[in-house]
Design a protein around this motif. Structure first.
Motif, short mmCIF file in Angstrom:
data_model
loop_
_atom_site.label_atom_id
_atom_site.label_comp_id
_atom_site.label_asym_id
_atom_site.label_seq_id
_atom_site.Cartn_x
_atom_site.Cartn_y
_atom_site.Cartn_z
N GLY A 32 42.21 16.22 -93.51
CA GLY A 32 41.24 17.04 -93.78
C GLY A 32 39.30 16.70 -94.34
N ASP A 33 39.04 18.05 -95.95
CA ASP A 33 38.19 17.58 -96.15
C ASP A 33 38.97 17.50 -97.94
OD1 ASP A 33 38.46 20.01 -96.79
OD2 ASP A 33 36.53 20.61 -96.50
N ARG A 34 39.74 17.95 -97.85
CA ARG A 34 40.73 17.65 -99.26
C ARG A 34 41.33 16.38 -100.17
NH1 ARG A 34 38.12 22.12 -101.76
NH2 ARG A 34 38.12 23.54 -100.46
N ARG A 35 41.41 15.52 -99.23
CA ARG A 35 42.62 14.25 -99.72
C ARG A 35 42.43 13.46 -98.73
NH1 ARG A 35 48.66 14.42 -99.97
NH2 ARG A 35 48.71 12.78 -98.51
N ILE A 44 38.90 0.18 -108.39
CA ILE A 44 38.30 0.55 -108.37
C ILE A 44 36.34 -0.02 -108.88
CG2 ILE A 44 37.21 3.30 -109.02
CD1 ILE A 44 39.37 3.43 -107.26
N SER A 45 35.51 0.66 -108.08
CA SER A 45 33.71 -0.34 -108.99
C SER A 45 33.10 0.81 -109.51
CB SER A 45 33.17 -0.65 -108.07
OG SER A 45 32.67 0.01 -106.65
N HIS A 46 33.83 2.11 -109.37
CA HIS A 46 32.83 3.03 -109.64
C HIS A 46 33.71 4.66 -109.42
CE1 HIS A 46 29.45 5.88 -110.78
NE2 HIS A 46 29.89 6.53 -109.75
N TYR A 47 34.16 5.71 -110.55
CA TYR A 47 34.49 6.17 -110.91
C TYR A 47 33.95 7.85 -111.10
CZ TYR A 47 38.16 9.82 -111.70
OH TYR A 47 38.98 11.10 -111.55
N GLY A 48 33.78 8.47 -110.23
CA GLY A 48 32.89 10.28 -111.13
C GLY A 48 33.60 11.04 -110.43
N SER A 49 32.88 12.46 -110.69
CA SER A 49 33.43 14.04 -109.80
C SER A 49 32.16 13.87 -108.72
CB SER A 49 32.77 14.58 -110.45
OG SER A 49 31.67 14.76 -111.25
N GLU A 50 31.63 13.47 -108.37
CA GLU A 50 30.54 12.84 -106.86
C GLU A 50 30.84 11.81 -105.85
OE1 GLU A 50 27.62 14.82 -107.41
OE2 GLU A 50 28.32 17.08 -108.22
N CYS A 62 32.87 4.45 -99.68
CA CYS A 62 31.87 4.96 -100.68
C CYS A 62 32.43 7.11 -100.20
CB CYS A 62 30.55 4.70 -100.99
SG CYS A 62 29.76 5.97 -102.26
N ILE A 63 33.15 7.15 -101.18
CA ILE A 63 33.97 8.54 -100.95
C ILE A 63 32.89 9.79 -101.56
CG2 ILE A 63 35.69 9.80 -101.39
CD1 ILE A 63 36.46 6.73 -101.24
N CYS A 64 31.88 10.65 -101.47
CA CYS A 64 31.14 11.35 -101.85
C CYS A 64 31.92 12.66 -101.75
CB CYS A 64 30.39 11.17 -101.16
SG CYS A 64 29.40 9.33 -101.66
N GLY A 65 31.77 13.42 -102.42
CA GLY A 65 32.20 15.08 -102.54
C GLY A 65 31.81 16.07 -104.14
N ARG A 66 32.34 16.51 -104.25
CA ARG A 66 33.06 17.58 -105.40
C ARG A 66 34.20 17.77 -105.59
NH1 ARG A 66 31.62 22.51 -103.64
NH2 ARG A 66 31.21 21.97 -101.29
N GLY A 67 33.86 17.66 -107.16
CA GLY A 67 35.41 17.97 -107.88
C GLY A 67 35.88 16.68 -107.39
N LEU A 68 35.79 15.95 -107.33
CA LEU A 68 37.15 14.29 -106.80
C LEU A 68 37.27 13.69 -108.16
CD1 LEU A 68 34.56 12.31 -104.32
CD2 LEU A 68 36.13 13.92 -104.40
N GLN A 77 48.41 1.77 -103.40
CA GLN A 77 47.57 3.60 -102.60
C GLN A 77 47.08 4.07 -104.01
OE1 GLN A 77 50.44 6.96 -102.15
NE2 GLN A 77 50.64 5.19 -100.41
N LEU A 78 45.68 4.34 -102.99
CA LEU A 78 44.85 5.36 -104.28
C LEU A 78 45.16 6.85 -103.38
CD1 LEU A 78 43.52 6.05 -106.18
CD2 LEU A 78 41.25 4.49 -104.65
N ILE A 79 44.96 7.84 -104.33
CA ILE A 79 44.48 9.55 -103.43
C ILE A 79 43.72 9.68 -104.16
CG2 ILE A 79 45.52 11.34 -103.03
CD1 ILE A 79 48.78 10.14 -102.55
N ILE A 80 42.66 9.73 -103.45
CA ILE A 80 41.49 11.19 -104.40
C ILE A 80 41.14 12.55 -103.52
CG2 ILE A 80 38.76 10.79 -104.27
CD1 ILE A 80 39.17 7.75 -103.64
N THR A 81 41.33 13.24 -104.61
CA THR A 81 41.58 14.89 -103.92
C THR A 81 40.21 15.32 -104.81
OG1 THR A 81 42.83 15.22 -105.95
CG2 THR A 81 44.00 14.91 -103.80
N GLY A 82 40.54 16.37 -103.95
CA GLY A 82 39.00 17.19 -104.12
C GLY A 82 37.63 17.60 -102.74
#
Length: 92
Positions: A32-35, A44-50, A62-68, A77-82
């Motif tokens: 979906g748009d949550r994970r 990871i070369s950059h990590y921020g909430s967006e 490059c994963i972009c979003g809100r509250g990542l 493995q890596l799991i990104i939520t938001g």
């Protein structure tokens, strides 16, 4: 197109394997748009909430979003939520 890239594209068809079975090819699954699940990352070369930038053997995602947030970070493995708004691929 380089010979390696040409062969990499043809190998799955020749030996009847799905693309994710090839070594060095990351697996990216979007739920979906949550994970986002990324297997085969190189760090990871950059990590921020967006914005989160993830290195892979053949590109940078490059994963972009809100509250990542990184909910899982392991060697495999890596799991990104938001709220995921976009995923871009650079390099290759």
């Amino acid at each position: 197109m380089k010979l390696y890239e040409k062969l990499r594209e043809q190998i799955p068809e020749i030996i009847n394997l799905p693309d994710q079975s090839l070594p060095g090819v990351p697996i990216v699954e979007l739920y979906g748009d949550r994970r986002v699940l990324i297997e085969g990352h190189c760090g990871i070369s950059h990590y921020g909430s967006e914005t989160v930038r993830v290195k892979t053997p053949c590109s940078t995602l490059c994963i972009c979003g809100r509250g990542l947030q990184m909910s899982v970070l392991s060697k495999d493995q890596l799991i990104i939520t938001g709220t995921v708004q976009s995923i871009s691929v650079f390099g290759g």
